[in-house]
Every structure is written in structure tokens, then in C-alpha cells.
Write an enzyme that holds these catalytic residues in place. Structure first.
Site, short mmCIF file in Angstrom:
data_model
loop_
_atom_site.label_atom_id
_atom_site.label_comp_id
_atom_site.label_asym_id
_atom_site.label_seq_id
_atom_site.Cartn_x
_atom_site.Cartn_y
_atom_site.Cartn_z
NE ARG A 127 119.75 -44.32 37.35
CZ ARG A 127 118.48 -44.60 37.64
NH1 ARG A 127 117.52 -44.02 36.95
NH2 ARG A 127 118.17 -45.46 38.59
CG ASP B 75 126.84 -31.59 17.65
OD1 ASP B 75 127.54 -30.79 18.29
OD2 ASP B 75 127.10 -32.81 17.56
CE1 TYR C 187 132.28 -37.10 16.34
CE2 TYR C 187 130.36 -38.21 17.25
CZ TYR C 187 131.73 -38.00 17.24
OH TYR C 187 132.53 -38.68 18.11
CE LYS D 5 135.05 -34.38 20.79
NZ LYS D 5 133.96 -34.53 19.83
C1 LIG Z 1 133.00 -35.46 19.61
C2 LIG Z 1 131.70 -35.05 19.05
C3 LIG Z 1 130.50 -35.68 19.45
C4 LIG Z 1 130.49 -36.84 20.42
O1 LIG Z 1 130.86 -36.45 21.69
P1 LIG Z 1 131.50 -37.46 22.79
O2 LIG Z 1 131.69 -36.57 23.95
O3 LIG Z 1 132.72 -38.02 22.19
O4 LIG Z 1 130.46 -38.51 23.02
C5 LIG Z 1 129.33 -35.23 18.92
N1 LIG Z 1 129.29 -34.22 18.02
C6 LIG Z 1 130.42 -33.61 17.59
C7 LIG Z 1 130.32 -32.51 16.60
C8 LIG Z 1 131.66 -34.00 18.09
O5 LIG Z 1 132.77 -33.39 17.66
#
Ligand SMILES: *Cc1c(COP(=O)(O)O)cnc(C)c1O
Length: 410
Positions: free
Chosen positions: A55, A181, A108, A206
């Protein structure tokens, strides 16, 4: 080194007796053994000492963190179990009751949900801005408790790009920490730390991992001191990345620049062809000259990205029909993988919103979101064309009255 080279060559450490593995070793161990109590105690001092317990750190996870820091141009990174793990971990580490957060309005869904929870349960005030004008931040930040600015490089599904250089410079001048983000752009299209951001977060689920086979997240820090402040909180939360997930993400990263090139080219080509179709009333992609933030996108991004959305003249029913008629593209609530995915927010992720709330969220009833994969564009276009031009084949079944999802996600 240029980004394409960094994506391939960051990890360069000896392993065992002076031999260099070409692929990062997967160290699937939850704990690490020591010869003496003193050495073990010494290793517990911080995030960069010897490995103690999974962790707190792991060699495979650290290799991912170093690679992501190199790609984003940061002083260090923390890998998480998911993108939401990264976002909620950083927010919980940085915010205190009474703080004010200035957030872009089209965030998001998951980030929007965490901020709403923090506002309701911890007395944190969230002020929304469009992201188009630094003066909005300056007006919101007159409040002395303004702690954090939250932005996204490319908004989903509208493709809006905020004025990152202006907003990040204003945040710096005001002493407000900024978090961006960067999941939809990836460091190939934008490196917000170079524009003045303090923290970049990713859903590595992603584009970074890119193969729809792993869930992961990361936070990359401009300043190592901020990373050392956030790290103990994330150890407490236990939202650390699993070594195998980190290994899969590292497996995807060397091809990130190649994949982004194809995602961008396919999305731009599909956007252009869709815009010429009579069934389509609007196409949203950052690289289209008629997009409202086109001028900003050309300044901030090195490419238009792989996500596009378009509005069908037939409205809600046409949107749902389209996502059920595609054959090559898949109906799934993710993006950034090698395969093309489609979604229709009005009948899926946003179905709890009525027509007015949908409009307020900038989502037309007939809006279809498409994450362009890396398939041959002619095959993708044939699929889109056949899905657009079969109005005689009605929907498979009427839209069922399902219970509303608790919150709009994705
Ligand atoms: C998918 C996504 C998230 C969340 O990510 P997870 O890996 O599904 O927890 C956050 N921000 C954006 C822009 C996303 O497309």
C-alpha cells in the site's frame, strides 16, 4: 528526450545481478523482507525509500509513477486503483472544511459527484465557472478560503477546451492550487504542468493504458513537496494501484503516441463525414473550426483528440437507435481504448435528467458520443453509414422503464 522516446525508455534500472530487463518486471509481492529492524524503520520514512508494504509502494508501481512523471514533465507521481481513486484521493488530501473550490462546470460525472458530496457533507463550497475566461476565477477567488481550481483539458462529451494558460497563470498569481484532469488529452496532446498546473490527474483506464483491459489512475505533481504531502493520505485511503494493473498500464504506454495519432485522425475524419450527413444537425470535436473553443484548442492541444459527439435530427429515439444499430463499434461506457465505442447519454448515463436538465448539461436528446478507436477509418465509416441509413428498421424494442441510476457517471 522527445515524448515518443520517453514513452519507451524511462524505466532503466538494473534488476538482480546487473542485468537490465527490457520489460519492467512485475513484482507481485504484498510485503518486503529486511535484515534488521533499523533498516525496516528507515524504509518507512517516506514515499521514496525501500519497499516495505504494497500500500506504501511497489517496484512495478513506482516504475509506472516514474514513467508518468516523465511523460507529464512532473517531479513525481502517485499511481491509484482508478481515475476516481486519484481524483477523490487528491481532493481529500488537499481540502479542509470551509474551503472554496472553483470548478469548471462541465466536469466528468464522477468528479462532479465527489465535489457535490464534499459540499454537502464537509462544508466545502463549490463555485462553477465556464472555463473560458480567467476573470471568472479572479472573481470567484476574492473569497480568502479559495483553495483549489479544478479543470479538464477536454470536456466530455462537448469537447470544450478551457483557457488553460490564462486560468493556470491566474491561479498561480492568486495562490490557488490547480488540478487538471488530462485523461482525454493524454500528455501527447497537452502537458498542463508545463502550462502552470500544480497537479495533473489521469484515468489511466483510458488512453494511457489504451486496451480496455485495466482500471487505473494517477496524479502527477509539478512539485515533489506537494506529492510528499498527498502521499500519506493516499496510504491511509488504501486506493493504491495493484502491481499487475501498473504492469498492464506500462505495457500500453510505449505505443501511446502512435495510438493517439490514429485516435485523432479517425475522430477528425469521422467528424468531417458526419457533418456532411443530412441526419446530423451538429458535430462536436475540438478540431472543428465551428467549435466554440476552437481557437483555444489550437493553442493548447497538439491534436483534436479521439472523442467526438454528434446530434441526430431524430432526437432521443434516433440516438438510441444509432447505438443499437452499429455493428463494429461497441455500445460501452468507456473511452480511449483501441476499439471504437459509442454511447447515448440521454438513454443511458444521463437518463435521470429530464429535457431541461439535459439542456442545462449541454447534452441534446439525440447526442451520440463516440470514442474513435484505431481501426481502419473506412470500416468505421461503413459501420456509421449503415447505422445512420436504416431508419426503416425500427428499434429492437421500446425503451424500457428502468430504475434511475443513482448518479450520472461517465
Ligand atoms: C473515466 C474518467 C474518469 C474516471 O476514471 P476511472 O478510471 O473510471 O475511475 C475521470 N475523469 C475522466 C475525464 C474520465 O474520462
Amino acid at each position: 528526450m522527445e515524448l515518443g522516446t520517453r514513452a519507451v525508455h524511462v524505466f532503466n534500472e538494473p534488476f538482480g545481478e546487473g542485468s537490465w530487463p527490457l520489460s519492467v518486471p512485475l513484482v507481485q509481492s504484498s510485503a518486503f523482507a529486511f535484515d534488521s529492524a533499523a533498516e525496516l524503520a528507515d524504509a518507512m520514512a517516506g514515499p521514496d525509500g525501500r519497499y516495505v508494504y504494497g500500500r506504501r509502494g511497489n517496484p512495478t508501481v513506482r516504475a509506472l509513477e516514474q514513467t508518468l512523471a516523465a511523460l507529464e514533465g512532473g517531479e513525481g507521481a502517485i499511481a491509484f486503483a482508478s481515475g476516481m481513486g486519484a481524483i477523490s484521493g487528491v481532493l481529500l488530501a488537499l481540502l479542509r472544511p470551509g474551503d472554496r473550490v472553483v470548478a469548471q462546470s462541465c466536469l466528468y460525472g464522477g468528479t462532479h459527484a465527489v465535489l457535490t458530496d464534499l459540499a454537502e457533507r464537509y462544508g466545502i463550497e463549490v463555485v462553477r465557472i465556464s472555463g473560458d475566461d480567467p476573470a471568472e476565477l479572479e472573481a470567484a477567488a476574492v473569497h480568502p478560503a479559495t483553495r483549489l481550481l479544478v479543470l479538464e483539458t477536454i470536456a466530455n462529451p462537448t469537447g470544450r477546451v478551457p483557457d488553460l494558460p490564462g486560468l493556470l497563470a491566474a491561479a498561480r498569481a492568486l495562490g490557488v492550487t490547480s488540478l487538471v484532469d488530462n485523461s482525454l488529452a493524454s500528455p501527447v496532446l497537452c502537458r498542463p504542468l508545463e502550462l502552470g498546473a500544480d497537479v495533473v490527474v489521469h484515468s489511466t483506464t483510458k488512453y494511457l493504458s489504451g486496451h480496455s483491459d485495466v482500471l487505473g489512475g494517477a496524479a502527477v505533481f509539478a512539485d515533489g513537496a506537494l506529492r510528499r504531502r498527498v502521499w500519506p493520505r493516499t496510504v491511509e485511503l488504501g486506493s493504491c494501484a495493484d502491481p499487475f494493473a501498473a504492469w498492464l498500464t506500462l505495457r500500453g504506454l510505449p505505443t501511446l503516441p502512435l495510438r493517439m495519432r490514429e485516435h485523432c485522425a479517425n475522430a477528425a475524419a469521422l467528424a468531417e463525414r458526419l457533418a456532411a450527413r443530412p441526419e446530423v444537425t451538429a458535430v462536436h470535436h475540438p478540431w472543428r473550426p465551428d467549435h466554440p473553443t476552437y481557437a483555444t484548442a489550437r493553442k493548447v492541444l497538439a491534436g483534436g483528440g479521439g472523442l467526438l459527439s454528434f446530434e441526430l435530427a431524430g432526437g432521443r429515439e434516433a440516438g438510441r437507435a444509432f447505438i443499437e444499430r452499429v455493428r463494429l463499434a461497441k455500445l460501452a461506457l468507456s473511452l480511449g481504448g483501441v476499439e471504437t465505442l459509442v454511447a447515448h447519454p440521454a438513454s443511458t448515463s444521463h437518463r435521470e435528467l429530464d429535457a431541461g436538465a439535459l439542456r442545462a448539461a449541454g447534452i441534446a436528446p439525440g447526442l451520440v458520443r463516440m470514442s474513435a478507436g484505431i481501426e481502419d477509418v473506412e470500416d468505421l465509416w461503413s459501420d456509421v453509414e449503415q447505422a445512420l441509413s436504416r431508419p426503416e428498421q425500427g428499434l429492437s424494442r421500446p425503451e424500457p422503464a428502468l430504475p434511475r441510476p443513482e448518479r450520472a457517471l461517465s
